[in-house]
Scaffold this motif. Structure first.
Motif, PDB file in Angstrom:
ATOM      1  N   GLY A   1       0.780  -1.231   0.000  1.00 22.30           N
ATOM      2  CA  GLY A   1       0.000   0.000   0.000  1.00 22.30           C
ATOM      3  C   GLY A   1       0.810   1.278   0.000  1.00 22.30           C
ATOM      4  O   GLY A   1       0.296   2.332   0.365  1.00 22.30           O
ATOM      5  N   ASP A   2       2.076   1.220  -0.445  1.00 22.24           N
ATOM      6  CA  ASP A   2       2.896   2.433  -0.457  1.00 22.24           C
ATOM      7  C   ASP A   2       2.862   3.156  -1.798  1.00 22.24           C
ATOM      8  O   ASP A   2       3.543   4.165  -1.992  1.00 22.24           O
ATOM      9  CB  ASP A   2       4.341   2.117  -0.082  1.00 22.24           C
ATOM     10  N   GLY A   3       2.059   2.653  -2.743  1.00 21.78           N
ATOM     11  CA  GLY A   3       1.942   3.305  -4.045  1.00 21.78           C
ATOM     12  C   GLY A   3       2.938   2.834  -5.073  1.00 21.78           C
ATOM     13  O   GLY A   3       2.947   3.338  -6.204  1.00 21.78           O
ATOM     14  N   TYR A   4       3.775   1.872  -4.714  1.00 18.07           N
ATOM     15  CA  TYR A   4       4.793   1.358  -5.633  1.00 18.07           C
ATOM     16  C   TYR A   4       4.755  -0.164  -5.648  1.00 18.07           C
ATOM     17  O   TYR A   4       4.268  -0.802  -4.715  1.00 18.07           O
ATOM     18  CB  TYR A   4       6.202   1.803  -5.216  1.00 18.07           C
ATOM     19  N   LEU A   5       5.305  -0.733  -6.722  1.00 17.85           N
ATOM     20  CA  LEU A   5       5.518  -2.174  -6.801  1.00 17.85           C
ATOM     21  C   LEU A   5       6.995  -2.427  -6.592  1.00 17.85           C
ATOM     22  O   LEU A   5       7.838  -1.911  -7.324  1.00 17.85           O
ATOM     23  CB  LEU A   5       5.068  -2.706  -8.167  1.00 17.85           C
ATOM     24  N   ALA A   6       7.319  -3.193  -5.551  1.00 23.46           N
ATOM     25  CA  ALA A   6       8.706  -3.512  -5.236  1.00 23.46           C
ATOM     26  C   ALA A   6       8.767  -4.931  -4.692  1.00 23.46           C
ATOM     27  O   ALA A   6       7.748  -5.618  -4.574  1.00 23.46           O
ATOM     28  CB  ALA A   6       9.275  -2.513  -4.225  1.00 23.46           C
ATOM     29  N   TRP A   7       9.974  -5.380  -4.368  1.00 29.18           N
ATOM     30  CA  TRP A   7      10.126  -6.755  -3.914  1.00 29.18           C
ATOM     31  C   TRP A   7       9.251  -7.091  -2.699  1.00 29.18           C
ATOM     32  O   TRP A   7       8.666  -8.181  -2.655  1.00 29.18           O
ATOM     33  CB  TRP A   7      11.588  -7.064  -3.614  1.00 29.18           C
ATOM     34  N   PRO A   8       9.116  -6.223  -1.673  1.00 26.10           N
ATOM     35  CA  PRO A   8       8.242  -6.587  -0.544  1.00 26.10           C
ATOM     36  C   PRO A   8       6.811  -6.925  -0.958  1.00 26.10           C
ATOM     37  O   PRO A   8       6.158  -7.738  -0.299  1.00 26.10           O
ATOM     38  CB  PRO A   8       8.293  -5.335   0.344  1.00 26.10           C
ATOM     39  N   ASP A   9       6.325  -6.335  -2.053  1.00 29.00           N
ATOM     40  CA  ASP A   9       4.973  -6.654  -2.522  1.00 29.00           C
ATOM     41  C   ASP A   9       4.899  -8.078  -3.059  1.00 29.00           C
ATOM     42  O   ASP A   9       3.958  -8.824  -2.757  1.00 29.00           O
ATOM     43  CB  ASP A   9       4.549  -5.672  -3.615  1.00 29.00           C
ATOM     44  N   LEU A  10       5.888  -8.468  -3.851  1.00 23.01           N
ATOM     45  CA  LEU A  10       5.899  -9.821  -4.396  1.00 23.01           C
ATOM     46  C   LEU A  10       6.201 -10.840  -3.303  1.00 23.01           C
ATOM     47  O   LEU A  10       5.648 -11.940  -3.302  1.00 23.01           O
ATOM     48  CB  LEU A  10       6.911  -9.930  -5.534  1.00 23.01           C
ATOM     49  N   ALA A  11       7.049 -10.460  -2.352  1.00 15.64           N
ATOM     50  CA  ALA A  11       7.330 -11.350  -1.221  1.00 15.64           C
ATOM     51  C   ALA A  11       6.061 -11.585  -0.402  1.00 15.64           C
ATOM     52  O   ALA A  11       5.835 -12.686   0.118  1.00 15.64           O
ATOM     53  CB  ALA A  11       8.424 -10.760  -0.345  1.00 15.64           C
ATOM     54  N   ALA A  12       5.224 -10.547  -0.301  1.00 21.55           N
ATOM     55  CA  ALA A  12       3.959 -10.696   0.438  1.00 21.55           C
ATOM     56  C   ALA A  12       3.039 -11.685  -0.263  1.00 21.55           C
ATOM     57  O   ALA A  12       2.327 -12.457   0.392  1.00 21.55           O
ATOM     58  CB  ALA A  12       3.269  -9.342   0.584  1.00 21.55           C
ATOM     59  N   MET A  13       3.026 -11.664  -1.611  1.00 24.44           N
ATOM     60  CA  MET A  13       2.221 -12.648  -2.341  1.00 24.44           C
ATOM     61  C   MET A  13       2.726 -14.058  -2.065  1.00 24.44           C
ATOM     62  O   MET A  13       1.940 -14.980  -1.797  1.00 24.44           O
ATOM     63  CB  MET A  13       2.281 -12.363  -3.841  1.00 24.44           C
ATOM     64  N   ALA A  14       4.038 -14.243  -2.143  1.00 21.57           N
ATOM     65  CA  ALA A  14       4.611 -15.565  -1.879  1.00 21.57           C
ATOM     66  C   ALA A  14       4.316 -15.998  -0.449  1.00 21.57           C
ATOM     67  O   ALA A  14       3.993 -17.166  -0.195  1.00 21.57           O
ATOM     68  CB  ALA A  14       6.124 -15.526  -2.126  1.00 21.57           C
ATOM     69  N   ARG A  15       4.411 -15.056   0.466  1.00 19.78           N
ATOM     70  CA  ARG A  15       4.159 -15.359   1.880  1.00 19.78           C
ATOM     71  C   ARG A  15       2.711 -15.816   2.092  1.00 19.78           C
ATOM     72  O   ARG A  15       2.450 -16.747   2.851  1.00 19.78           O
ATOM     73  CB  ARG A  15       4.463 -14.119   2.706  1.00 19.78           C
ATOM     74  N   GLU A  16       1.766 -15.165   1.413  1.00 22.02           N
ATOM     75  CA  GLU A  16       0.364 -15.523   1.569  1.00 22.02           C
ATOM     76  C   GLU A  16       0.089 -16.920   1.037  1.00 22.02           C
ATOM     77  O   GLU A  16      -0.607 -17.719   1.675  1.00 22.02           O
ATOM     78  CB  GLU A  16      -0.526 -14.507   0.848  1.00 22.02           C
TER      79      GLU A  16
END
Length: 472
Positions: free
Chosen positions: A332-347
């Motif tokens: 939700g920070d307005g950008y696409l970065a590694w933490p966003d994709l890591a969150a998908m993998a984590r879920e």
């Protein structure tokens, strides 16, 4: 010297008669957890990790479900289940590290920070009992403290970071507040952004007018109650306001929760009952709150009739923006970065309770896709993809990394290894944040069909209720 719990203490902690087991199954425990989260977020290590990596603001209901599920696993009577969940949490935290805006490093495996999480939960539990009109006596406090230290030992390997007794704990706790905590961005986000902008729970997701009206009142009240319940020394340290009437409101909220827990029929104030209240598809549709859910749905339908639908201008741009916001921008920070994709993998890893080998394959696949996204979409080379950069290239999103993710996702979902995903396997992956199973089309998916469906969704070309429920 490590203070390992005795066999008797361990058996009690993970048995149905433990104080901790009863506590986490009470709905009012949510008051304590919310309060503890603010105190945790004020720790510089935890605050930095939350802001940079967590999805608690954008996907709080999903985070709630995962937290409840993880807690249940950690307190499971089966030693194997407990150990497996502790190992999974440690792998998850081992992947979270970085540098905060002040240039200080943070690491989710930091022993002091992990102990502080347990400390805040214990102190907030004691405070919850006191404010609810059920002050614990000395032996009860000591027993609860021992149970929390045992939980820390399960996760951390020892409990050395916490004092040996509850009497010594309070000196440690005061010292942490006076010398270690800070007014972090995460504290402000929780109190002033999360409460004000929390998305609708499953029950009201289709009734935005109802949720917006309720949130306009409940958000400020929740923030005021939480702030008023925090230690005065902490509020002074992080400059939180002392709002007029907030303390009376807070005492009323805690006393009401305590009375409801003691006086209402068994099961009404159980954690699972409130999760069922939030989601009309949780369970069998019965339970103590079923009638209230139906009335809420009727009220929402009435409001929807008198509320005009929003105009859908510029559909193409709006679709790309919405997909970016709802699916790709996990933090939700307005950008696409590694933490966003890591969150998908984590879920996905959490949803399917993957073994370490499969979990590593999934993260590696997402890392490969992130490398492609940076190379193809990060026009200014700042290490992140903006909404504009994504929208400009959404039609030609890199696909080889996505294919790799889809292949791994198929393998870990196809648990019987028959090269087909049947209805049961499909449901195990695509249940929503509150256990609801999507029935799908009632048929099986071949590897090719599954990969094509995943690519169509992740490229923003085809909407999918199933994938939206998984990733947003």
């Amino acid at each position: 010297m490590t203070n390992q719990p005795t066999a008797e203490e361990t058996a009690d902690v993970f048995g149905p008669n433990s104080m901790l087991h009863r506590l986490v199954n009470e709905a009012r425990w949510g008051l304590a957890v919310t309060r503890a989260t603010v105190l945790e977020a004020a720790h510089p290590q935890i605050g930095a990790a939350l802001i940079s990596n967590s999805t608690f603001v954008t996907h709080p209901w999903r985070r709630l479900r995962n937290t409840v599920m993880s807690t249940q696993r950690l307190l499971d009577p089966d030693r194997h289940v407990r150990s497996r969940e502790a190992a999974r949490l440690n792998r998850l935290h081992a992947r979270i590290s970085g540098t905060d805006p002040q240039g200080r490093g943070y690491d989710a495996m930091d022993a002091e920070a992990r102990a502080w999480v347990v400390a805040t939960l214990f102190e907030s539990a004691v405070t919850m009992y006191r404010l609810s009109g059920e002050s614990l006596d000395g032996p009860a406090v000591e027993r609860l403290y021992t149970e929390f230290r045992t939980l820390l030992t399960l996760i951390e390997g020892d409990s050395d970071q916490l004092p040996a007794t509850s009497q010594d704990f309070w000196h440690y706790y005061d010292d942490m507040i006076d010398h270690r905590l800070e007014s972090t961005e995460a504290v402000r986000v929780i109190l002033y952004r999360l409460f004000a902008n929390v998305p609708a729970p499953p029950l009201l997701r289709g009734h935005p007018a109802v949720w917006a009206a309720g949130r306009a009142v409940a958000g400020p009240v929740a923030a005021a109650v939480t702030i008023a319940s925090l230690p005065e020394s902490f509020c002074r340290r992080v400059a939180l306001p002392d709002l007029p009437g907030a303390r009376a409101l807070m005492h009323g909220a805690y006393l009401t929760a305590g009375l409801a827990t003691r006086l209402l029929p068994d099961g009404w104030m159980h954690t699972s009952s409130f999760m069922s209240l939030l989601d009309p598809h949780h369970g069998d549709g019965a339970g103590p709150w079923a009638d209230l859910r139906r009335k809420a749905g009727q009220a929402a339908a009435m409001l929807r009739l008198i509320t005009p639908a929003p105009e859908e201008a510029n559909q193409a741009t709006r679709s790309a923006d919405r997909f970016f916001t709802e699916v790709l921008d996990q933090t939700g920070d307005g950008y696409l970065a590694w933490p966003d994709l890591a969150a998908m993998a984590r879920e996905v890893a959490t949803r399917l309770d993957l073994e370490e080998r499969d979990e590593e394959r999934l993260y590696s696949a997402y890392a490969a896709w992130w490398g492609e996204l940076r190379a193809d979409l990060d026009a200014d080379g700042d290490g992140r993809v903006t909404r504009r950069e994504y929208a400009a290239s959404a039609a030609c999103l890199p696909s080889s990394g996505l294919v790799r993710i889809a292949e791994v996702l198929f393998d870990v979902t196809d648990v019987d290894d028959d090269q087909m995903i049947d209805v049961q396997e499909y449901q195990a992956l695509f249940r929503t944040a509150f256990h609801r199973d999507l029935t799908g089309r009632g048929d099986s998916y071949s590897r090719g069909a599954f990969v094509r469906q995943f690519l169509s969704f992740m490229s923003g070309q085809q909407h999918s209720v199933a994938y939206t429920s998984l990733l947003s």
